[in-house]
Design a protein around this motif. Structure first.
Motif, PDB file in Angstrom:
ATOM      1  N   ASP A 166      -3.468 -21.995  33.521  1.00  0.00           N
ATOM      2  CA  ASP A 166      -3.557 -21.043  32.424  1.00  0.00           C
ATOM      3  C   ASP A 166      -2.127 -20.726  31.997  1.00  0.00           C
ATOM      4  O   ASP A 166      -1.418 -19.973  32.669  1.00  0.00           O
ATOM      5  N   ILE A 167      -1.687 -21.320  30.872  1.00  0.00           N
ATOM      6  CA  ILE A 167      -0.287 -21.121  30.494  1.00  0.00           C
ATOM      7  C   ILE A 167      -0.064 -19.859  29.669  1.00  0.00           C
ATOM      8  O   ILE A 167       1.080 -19.552  29.335  1.00  0.00           O
ATOM      9  N   VAL A 168      -1.123 -19.141  29.331  1.00  0.00           N
ATOM     10  CA  VAL A 168      -0.945 -17.815  28.743  1.00  0.00           C
ATOM     11  C   VAL A 168      -0.582 -16.828  29.844  1.00  0.00           C
ATOM     12  O   VAL A 168       0.366 -16.058  29.735  1.00  0.00           O
ATOM     13  N   LYS A 169      -1.323 -16.892  30.937  1.00  0.00           N
ATOM     14  CA  LYS A 169      -1.125 -15.933  32.020  1.00  0.00           C
ATOM     15  C   LYS A 169      -0.196 -16.444  33.129  1.00  0.00           C
ATOM     16  O   LYS A 169       0.052 -15.736  34.106  1.00  0.00           O
ATOM     17  N   ALA A 189       0.332 -13.475  26.034  1.00  0.00           N
ATOM     18  CA  ALA A 189       1.027 -14.477  25.226  1.00  0.00           C
ATOM     19  C   ALA A 189       1.863 -15.373  26.136  1.00  0.00           C
ATOM     20  O   ALA A 189       2.273 -14.966  27.234  1.00  0.00           O
ATOM     21  N   VAL A 190       2.108 -16.586  25.672  1.00  0.00           N
ATOM     22  CA  VAL A 190       2.883 -17.543  26.455  1.00  0.00           C
ATOM     23  C   VAL A 190       4.313 -17.043  26.658  1.00  0.00           C
ATOM     24  O   VAL A 190       4.936 -16.501  25.732  1.00  0.00           O
ATOM     25  N   ASP A 191       4.829 -17.224  27.845  1.00  0.00           N
ATOM     26  CA  ASP A 191       6.205 -16.838  28.173  1.00  0.00           C
ATOM     27  C   ASP A 191       7.150 -17.951  27.713  1.00  0.00           C
ATOM     28  O   ASP A 191       7.574 -18.787  28.504  1.00  0.00           O
ATOM     29  N   GLN A 192       7.461 -17.953  26.405  1.00  0.00           N
ATOM     30  CA  GLN A 192       8.281 -19.035  25.857  1.00  0.00           C
ATOM     31  C   GLN A 192       9.686 -19.054  26.446  1.00  0.00           C
ATOM     32  O   GLN A 192      10.268 -20.120  26.647  1.00  0.00           O
ATOM     33  N   GLU A 193      10.254 -17.886  26.713  1.00  0.00           N
ATOM     34  CA  GLU A 193      11.612 -17.847  27.247  1.00  0.00           C
ATOM     35  C   GLU A 193      11.690 -18.593  28.578  1.00  0.00           C
ATOM     36  O   GLU A 193      12.621 -19.361  28.815  1.00  0.00           O
ATOM     37  N   SER A 194      10.703 -18.379  29.435  1.00  0.00           N
ATOM     38  CA  SER A 194      10.680 -19.064  30.723  1.00  0.00           C
ATOM     39  C   SER A 194      10.566 -20.572  30.528  1.00  0.00           C
ATOM     40  O   SER A 194      11.256 -21.357  31.190  1.00  0.00           O
ATOM     41  N   GLU A 195       9.693 -20.995  29.593  1.00  0.00           N
ATOM     42  CA  GLU A 195       9.515 -22.423  29.353  1.00  0.00           C
ATOM     43  C   GLU A 195      10.799 -23.054  28.825  1.00  0.00           C
ATOM     44  O   GLU A 195      11.200 -24.135  29.285  1.00  0.00           O
ATOM     45  N   TYR A 196      11.457 -22.396  27.902  1.00  0.00           N
ATOM     46  CA  TYR A 196      12.667 -22.992  27.316  1.00  0.00           C
ATOM     47  C   TYR A 196      13.865 -22.933  28.247  1.00  0.00           C
ATOM     48  O   TYR A 196      14.771 -23.764  28.146  1.00  0.00           O
ATOM     49  N   ARG A 197      13.879 -21.983  29.167  1.00  0.00           N
ATOM     50  CA  ARG A 197      14.909 -22.040  30.217  1.00  0.00           C
ATOM     51  C   ARG A 197      14.747 -23.331  31.007  1.00  0.00           C
ATOM     52  O   ARG A 197      15.732 -23.998  31.344  1.00  0.00           O
ATOM     53  N   GLY A 198      13.489 -23.671  31.292  1.00  0.00           N
ATOM     54  CA  GLY A 198      13.217 -24.918  31.996  1.00  0.00           C
ATOM     55  C   GLY A 198      13.599 -26.139  31.186  1.00  0.00           C
ATOM     56  O   GLY A 198      14.128 -27.123  31.718  1.00  0.00           O
ATOM     57  N   VAL A 199      13.325 -26.093  29.872  1.00  0.00           N
ATOM     58  CA  VAL A 199      13.689 -27.202  28.982  1.00  0.00           C
ATOM     59  C   VAL A 199      15.183 -27.478  29.062  1.00  0.00           C
ATOM     60  O   VAL A 199      15.618 -28.623  29.274  1.00  0.00           O
ATOM     61  N   TYR A 200      15.977 -26.432  28.908  1.00  0.00           N
ATOM     62  CA  TYR A 200      17.426 -26.642  28.857  1.00  0.00           C
ATOM     63  C   TYR A 200      18.025 -26.955  30.221  1.00  0.00           C
ATOM     64  O   TYR A 200      19.015 -27.682  30.324  1.00  0.00           O
ATOM     65  N   ARG A 207       5.423 -28.127  29.390  1.00  0.00           N
ATOM     66  CA  ARG A 207       5.554 -28.742  30.712  1.00  0.00           C
ATOM     67  C   ARG A 207       6.317 -27.867  31.690  1.00  0.00           C
ATOM     68  O   ARG A 207       6.219 -28.050  32.909  1.00  0.00           O
ATOM     69  N   TYR A 208       7.109 -26.933  31.154  1.00  0.00           N
ATOM     70  CA  TYR A 208       7.992 -26.142  32.013  1.00  0.00           C
ATOM     71  C   TYR A 208       7.411 -24.767  32.324  1.00  0.00           C
ATOM     72  O   TYR A 208       8.101 -23.919  32.886  1.00  0.00           O
ATOM     73  N   ASN A 209       6.149 -24.558  31.977  1.00  0.00           N
ATOM     74  CA  ASN A 209       5.468 -23.344  32.394  1.00  0.00           C
ATOM     75  C   ASN A 209       5.350 -23.344  33.921  1.00  0.00           C
ATOM     76  O   ASN A 209       5.042 -24.374  34.521  1.00  0.00           O
ATOM     77  N   PRO A 210       5.605 -22.224  34.579  1.00  0.00           N
ATOM     78  CA  PRO A 210       5.548 -22.188  36.054  1.00  0.00           C
ATOM     79  C   PRO A 210       4.217 -22.674  36.620  1.00  0.00           C
ATOM     80  O   PRO A 210       4.182 -23.306  37.676  1.00  0.00           O
ATOM     81  N   ALA A 211       3.113 -22.399  35.926  1.00  0.00           N
ATOM     82  CA  ALA A 211       1.803 -22.833  36.414  1.00  0.00           C
ATOM     83  C   ALA A 211       1.675 -24.352  36.389  1.00  0.00           C
ATOM     84  O   ALA A 211       0.997 -24.948  37.231  1.00  0.00           O
TER      85      ALA A 211
END
Length: 319
Positions: free
Chosen positions: A259-262, A281-292, A130-134
């Protein structure tokens, strides 16, 4: 929110991490390498002995829960342990962030939600996609638009990330295969982008297992929503080629794709947000920054963030 917590709003929350496998290490890296200041890791618990600078380590998670300084815990263990760990943490007076899927059944989720209310603690179900920028861009752009069609396409080679003997391919531990693990992320994107969308209802579901696997590695699901809405889910864990994690929303104004890969949000093929078309590949670091960041916000508000829609849909598809 209790007075003691309100007084700490300008200080980092003391956090304990339970589980230090693939995802637990992502949580750790996000909290220690991204420059965030909302949380301080106080302790880590895992079956495998480890050593960390200035962080307590426990093989028994109950010892971590006994640390009075810890205000919140992050649970990143296999799914079949989530329910008990969350209930024990709430009982110990801790706020709880739990990885997806939050539990193996909707009934377990409901009990976790009720117990968090009873204990006056925050329960945060972390659907990181859910926290992917796209996704955030899609939520803003599609607000108020009439979506009639949803197409979900996920394709990856799962053994690239997980041992074929790992828990993710064990139905008793994971609760399912590609639909449970990857599908719940995709569905959480849909419910986040379109929070007022009528409940999704399964029309037809087909599953296939690759040779030697005990969980489904391919899934094809047709669903409906509202009076006229229709959708499809196509997922493949044995895909050879570039990874695909794409959700397309059909409206009378065109096709909008996430597109959450790109990290790209587009309309009719034209990019609206994002520019890195080479990402593979998915930018997990960006997503988890959003999570926290969102977890911290909910702690300050004293408000839980929970959802069982996604798991209920998956269970319906399995039935």
């Amino acid at each position: 929110m209790k007075k003691a917590e309100a007084e700490l709003k300008n200080s980092p929350f003391n956090l304990g991490i339970i589980g230090f496998g693939n995802i637990g290490s992502v949580h750790f890296d996000t909290l220690t390498k991204s420059g965030q200041s909302d949380f301080k890791i106080q302790a880590i618990s895992d079956f495998t002995p480890r050593s960390f600078d200035n962080v307590h380590f426990y093989e028994n998670y109950r010892d971590l829960l006994n640390e009075s300084a810890i205000q919140a815990v992050s649970i990143s263990t296999p799914p079949n342990t989530h329910y008990q760990l969350a209930m024990d943490a709430l009982e110990a007076g801790k706020h709880v962030l739990v990885e997806k899927p939050p539990a193996l059944t909707v009934e377990q989720c409901d009990q976790m939600i009720s117990f968090a209310v009873q204990k006056e603690k925050v329960l945060f179900m972390a659907f990181h996609a859910r926290y992917n920028p796209a996704v955030e861009a899609a939520r803003s752009e599609l607000n108020g638009k009439d979506v009639k069609k949803i197409d979900i396409q996920y394709a990856e080679y799962a053994p690239k990330y997980h041992s074929v003997d790992g828990w993710i391919f064990d139905p008793e531990v994971a609760g399912g295969g590609v639909l449970m693990d990857s599908g719940i992320n995709a569905l959480s994107i849909v419910t986040s982008v379109l929070p007022d969308l009528p409940a999704l209802s399964v029309r037809e579901a087909q599953f296939r297992k690759a040779n030697g696997f005990r969980v489904e590695t391919e899934a094809d699901v047709a669903f409906s929503f509202g009076d006229k809405g229709r959708g499809t889910i196509t997922m493949d864990w044995m895909h050879n080629g570039p990874e695909v994690r794409k959700i397309t929303f059909g409206t009378d104004q065109g096709q909008y794709s996430v597109d959450i890969v790109k990290n790209i949000f587009s309309k009719n093929g034209d990019v609206l947000v994002g520019a890195d078309t080479t990402r593979e590949a998915v930018d997990q670091e960006s997503e988890y920054r959003g999570v926290y960041k969102d977890f911290a916000r909910h702690l300050l508000l004293g408000a839980s963030l929970t959802s069982t829609k996604e798991l209920a849909f998956i269970k319906e598809a399995y039935r």
